[in-house]
Scaffold this motif. Structure first.
Motif, PDB file in Angstrom:
ATOM      1  N   ASP A 178     -27.517 -68.411  -0.064  1.00 28.54           N
ATOM      2  CA  ASP A 178     -27.197 -67.570  -1.212  1.00 28.54           C
ATOM      3  C   ASP A 178     -26.101 -68.181  -2.075  1.00 28.54           C
ATOM      4  O   ASP A 178     -26.117 -68.036  -3.308  1.00 28.54           O
ATOM      5  N   LEU A 179     -25.160 -68.882  -1.458  1.00 29.23           N
ATOM      6  CA  LEU A 179     -24.129 -69.572  -2.231  1.00 29.23           C
ATOM      7  C   LEU A 179     -24.757 -70.670  -3.088  1.00 29.23           C
ATOM      8  O   LEU A 179     -24.398 -70.846  -4.268  1.00 29.23           O
ATOM      9  N   TYR A 180     -25.692 -71.400  -2.525  1.00 32.36           N
ATOM     10  CA  TYR A 180     -26.409 -72.435  -3.282  1.00 32.36           C
ATOM     11  C   TYR A 180     -27.134 -71.805  -4.476  1.00 32.36           C
ATOM     12  O   TYR A 180     -27.094 -72.329  -5.598  1.00 32.36           O
ATOM     13  N   GLU A 181     -27.794 -70.660  -4.251  1.00 34.63           N
ATOM     14  CA  GLU A 181     -28.526 -69.996  -5.322  1.00 34.63           C
ATOM     15  C   GLU A 181     -27.581 -69.484  -6.407  1.00 34.63           C
ATOM     16  O   GLU A 181     -27.892 -69.555  -7.609  1.00 34.63           O
ATOM     17  N   LEU A 182     -26.397 -68.975  -6.023  1.00 31.69           N
ATOM     18  CA  LEU A 182     -25.422 -68.509  -7.012  1.00 31.69           C
ATOM     19  C   LEU A 182     -24.970 -69.651  -7.915  1.00 31.69           C
ATOM     20  O   LEU A 182     -24.758 -69.466  -9.120  1.00 31.69           O
ATOM     21  N   ARG A 183     -24.829 -70.828  -7.334  1.00 27.21           N
ATOM     22  CA  ARG A 183     -24.438 -71.981  -8.142  1.00 27.21           C
ATOM     23  C   ARG A 183     -25.601 -72.431  -9.038  1.00 27.21           C
ATOM     24  O   ARG A 183     -25.406 -72.813 -10.189  1.00 27.21           O
ATOM     25  N   ARG A 184     -26.812 -72.362  -8.498  1.00 23.18           N
ATOM     26  CA  ARG A 184     -27.974 -72.812  -9.260  1.00 23.18           C
ATOM     27  C   ARG A 184     -28.251 -71.906 -10.461  1.00 23.18           C
ATOM     28  O   ARG A 184     -28.576 -72.381 -11.563  1.00 23.18           O
ATOM     29  N   ASN A 185     -28.137 -70.572 -10.262  1.00 28.61           N
ATOM     30  CA  ASN A 185     -28.495 -69.659 -11.347  1.00 28.61           C
ATOM     31  C   ASN A 185     -27.334 -69.294 -12.270  1.00 28.61           C
ATOM     32  O   ASN A 185     -27.500 -68.494 -13.197  1.00 28.61           O
ATOM     33  N   GLY A 186     -26.152 -69.870 -12.028  1.00 28.40           N
ATOM     34  CA  GLY A 186     -25.012 -69.652 -12.914  1.00 28.40           C
ATOM     35  C   GLY A 186     -24.161 -68.457 -12.573  1.00 28.40           C
ATOM     36  O   GLY A 186     -23.120 -68.226 -13.212  1.00 28.40           O
ATOM     37  N   ALA A 187     -24.549 -67.679 -11.560  1.00 24.48           N
ATOM     38  CA  ALA A 187     -23.775 -66.485 -11.212  1.00 24.48           C
ATOM     39  C   ALA A 187     -22.402 -66.853 -10.667  1.00 24.48           C
ATOM     40  O   ALA A 187     -21.405 -66.156 -10.923  1.00 24.48           O
ATOM     41  N   ALA A 188     -22.303 -67.942  -9.904  1.00 24.49           N
ATOM     42  CA  ALA A 188     -21.010 -68.374  -9.366  1.00 24.49           C
ATOM     43  C   ALA A 188     -20.029 -68.669 -10.495  1.00 24.49           C
ATOM     44  O   ALA A 188     -18.859 -68.258 -10.462  1.00 24.49           O
ATOM     45  N   GLN A 189     -20.506 -69.374 -11.493  1.00 26.92           N
ATOM     46  CA  GLN A 189     -19.650 -69.700 -12.632  1.00 26.92           C
ATOM     47  C   GLN A 189     -19.271 -68.438 -13.401  1.00 26.92           C
ATOM     48  O   GLN A 189     -18.132 -68.301 -13.882  1.00 26.92           O
ATOM     49  N   ALA A 190     -20.202 -67.484 -13.515  1.00 29.04           N
ATOM     50  CA  ALA A 190     -19.898 -66.227 -14.204  1.00 29.04           C
ATOM     51  C   ALA A 190     -18.819 -65.446 -13.470  1.00 29.04           C
ATOM     52  O   ALA A 190     -17.938 -64.838 -14.094  1.00 29.04           O
ATOM     53  N   ILE A 191     -18.860 -65.471 -12.141  1.00 25.76           N
ATOM     54  CA  ILE A 191     -17.855 -64.756 -11.345  1.00 25.76           C
ATOM     55  C   ILE A 191     -16.477 -65.380 -11.540  1.00 25.76           C
ATOM     56  O   ILE A 191     -15.485 -64.668 -11.745  1.00 25.76           O
ATOM     57  N   THR A 192     -16.399 -66.704 -11.482  1.00 22.32           N
ATOM     58  CA  THR A 192     -15.091 -67.353 -11.647  1.00 22.32           C
ATOM     59  C   THR A 192     -14.569 -67.185 -13.072  1.00 22.32           C
ATOM     60  O   THR A 192     -13.359 -67.021 -13.269  1.00 22.32           O
TER      61      THR A 192
END
Length: 490
Positions: free
Chosen positions: A313-327
């Protein structure tokens, strides 16, 4: 009030398919039998779910059976759900037997006939122990009762009913359509002996005027040869925990100007989403589930929930841009909360040197906490007390991996505290964290100024018991409980 000194046959609810409402009806019967003076307990031989719960002795069962045990007013135990399957992906699942993981299996390996004897012996033994302590046992099947291709390997439906000598009630979802064919087919596809074991039908999720179905009810009894014990209408005003995540995407995700907007990130392997039920009921809060980056960045609070597959799920968050949106949202002042797997993601690094989760050996986290997580084969499962802002609170842990403070932290290398805080970012392994009023007030009250009035917090136990009673009342109105108990007497 019935004669509660009488020993009743176990009752088993089976379905014409998945998601017909077996779990909710079993919960209702658990509470009804308790109200009738019996000492009931739930049982589901095999459950497939990512929502799980830690028993008082630190073992793991499906959340649905823990809820049903609450409705019965008894502590939950692994004998109520001896076999739990927790999917890791579309093809593999973690097998939890008697509360402890025994390994990962592919669907093919799990459902083939070889090796089933050991599991069958285990689930039968669990039922036997439970039946010595409680009366009656409210049993639940899984999926469709008429999957004849799985008949020889089945552990949870009619073979379990035969072992328990249970009276079986078929549950059908009329809202889907095809109720006559699904009921008739489900019964006629049984072996002659199993067909005799089915003693009644409950039609669930009815919409409209029930009187309009009276002729249909009589026709169904005629073609199936068993009584229709009730037609239960859909309800919208009773809150019973959902067993799986199929409904989460349907929950509204529009921003509310007068409330605290809480975005729960919709992970592909989200687990224990019941962590947010109490917060969702707070009148000051607009809680929604989303993986949309724009919605995430508009929220006042972002929650990263638990997951069965942190690295995937962490990999997917980085792939779909959600990780960047959270930061980005965090930099702009948004509060971030991570629970269990979500907490692991908030750290500097997540490592999996033993390939516990799969083929990804390591990924950088979101970097919002000075922590590092290492996945380990052993699973932590326990109920726990903790202190938050000086207030005693309760929760439970179910996770694999250990989290330590990263280099540069004053406690570098030491195991992280129960709750780890940084500026506008909090992480914890505690499921049930947001069931505690002190925790909710800490996060919501500062953001709720000039938005909505503070809400009175009913205790989670009081709220749940009220819902179980409402559910029992609803089912009593529409199911012939006296006739059901008479079936269980004979």
């Amino acid at each position: 009030m019935t004669d509660s000194s009488t020993i009743l046959h176990p009752i088993m609810l089976v379905g014409t398919g998945s998601d017909v409402g077996k779990s909710v009806l079993a919960t209702a019967l658990c509470r009804i039998f308790l109200q009738e003076g019996y000492r009931p307990a739930p049982f589901k031989a095999q459950n497939m779910a990512l929502n799980s719960y830690a028993t008082p002795d630190g073992l793991e069962i499906g959340r649905a059976q823990a809820v049903q045990a609450e409705a019965c007013g008894v502590p939950c135990s692994t004998d109520m759900n001896p076999l739990l399957l927790k999917p890791n992906s579309e093809h593999t699942t973690q097998v939890v037997l008697n509360g402890r993981p025994i390994g990962n299996r592919s669907a093919y390996d799990y459902f083939r006939k070889e090796g089933r004897a050991e599991l069958r012996t285990a689930v039968n033994a669990a039922f036997d122990r439970l039946s010595q302590l409680y009366n009656p046992i409210v049993m639940e099947g899984a999926g469709s009762v008429s999957e004849i291709n799985l008949r020889d390997s089945d552990l949870v439906n009619m073979p379990m009913a035969r072992h328990a000598d249970a009276d079986v009630i078929l549950v059908a979802d009329i809202d889907r359509g095809g109720v006559f064919a699904s009921c008739y087919g489900s019964i006629m596809l049984q072996t002659p002996d199993d067909r005799k074991r089915i003693k009644g039908i409950i039609i669930n999720k009815f919409r409209g005027d029930i009187r309009l179905f009276e002729e249909g009810r009589q026709m169904l009894e005629k073609i199936c040869g068993v009584p229709v014990l009730g037609v239960v209408p859909v309800f919208n005003n009773i809150v019973i925990e959902e067993e799986d995540s199929v409904e989460l995407e349907r929950k509204a995700h529009s921003i509310a100007a007068d409330k605290v907007n809480v975005a729960v990130v919709l992970l592909r392997h989200i687990s224990n989403f019941t962590d947010f039920n109490t917060l969702e009921r707070d009148e000051r809060v607009n809680l929604f589930y989303t993986s949309n980056t724009a919605d995430i960045e508009k929220a006042d609070i972002i929650i990263l929930p638990g997951t069965k597959a942190t690295l995937d799920d962490l990999y997917e968050l980085r792939r779909n841009g959600a990780a960047q949106a959270i930061t980005r949202a965090h930099r702009n002042g948004t509060t971030i909360i991570g629970i269990c797997g979500g907490y692991q993601m908030l750290g500097q690094t997540v490592k999996d040197p033993h390939a516990v989760e799969g083929s990804i050996p390591q990924l950088p986290g979101l970097g919002l906490l000075d922590t590092t997580t290492t996945m380990l084969p052993e699973k932590t499962t326990r109920q726990a007390d903790f202190i938050f802002n000086g207030t005693p609170c309760k929760g439970y842990e179910i996770h694999q991996g250990t989290t330590t403070y990263s280099e540069g932290h004053p406690k570098a290398g030491q195991e992280a505290d129960t709750i780890v805080c940084a500026k506008r970012c909090t992480g914890t392994y505690m499921h049930g964290f947001l069931d505690n009023p002190a925790v909710i007030e800490h996060f919501i009250a500062p953001l709720a100024k000039n938005r909505a009035a503070a809400t009175h917090h009913t205790s989670i136990e009081e709220f749940k018991n009220r819902q179980y009673d409402l559910l029992a009342d609803h089912v009593r109105k529409h199911v012939d409980i006296d006739k059901l108990i008479k079936i269980m007497h004979t």
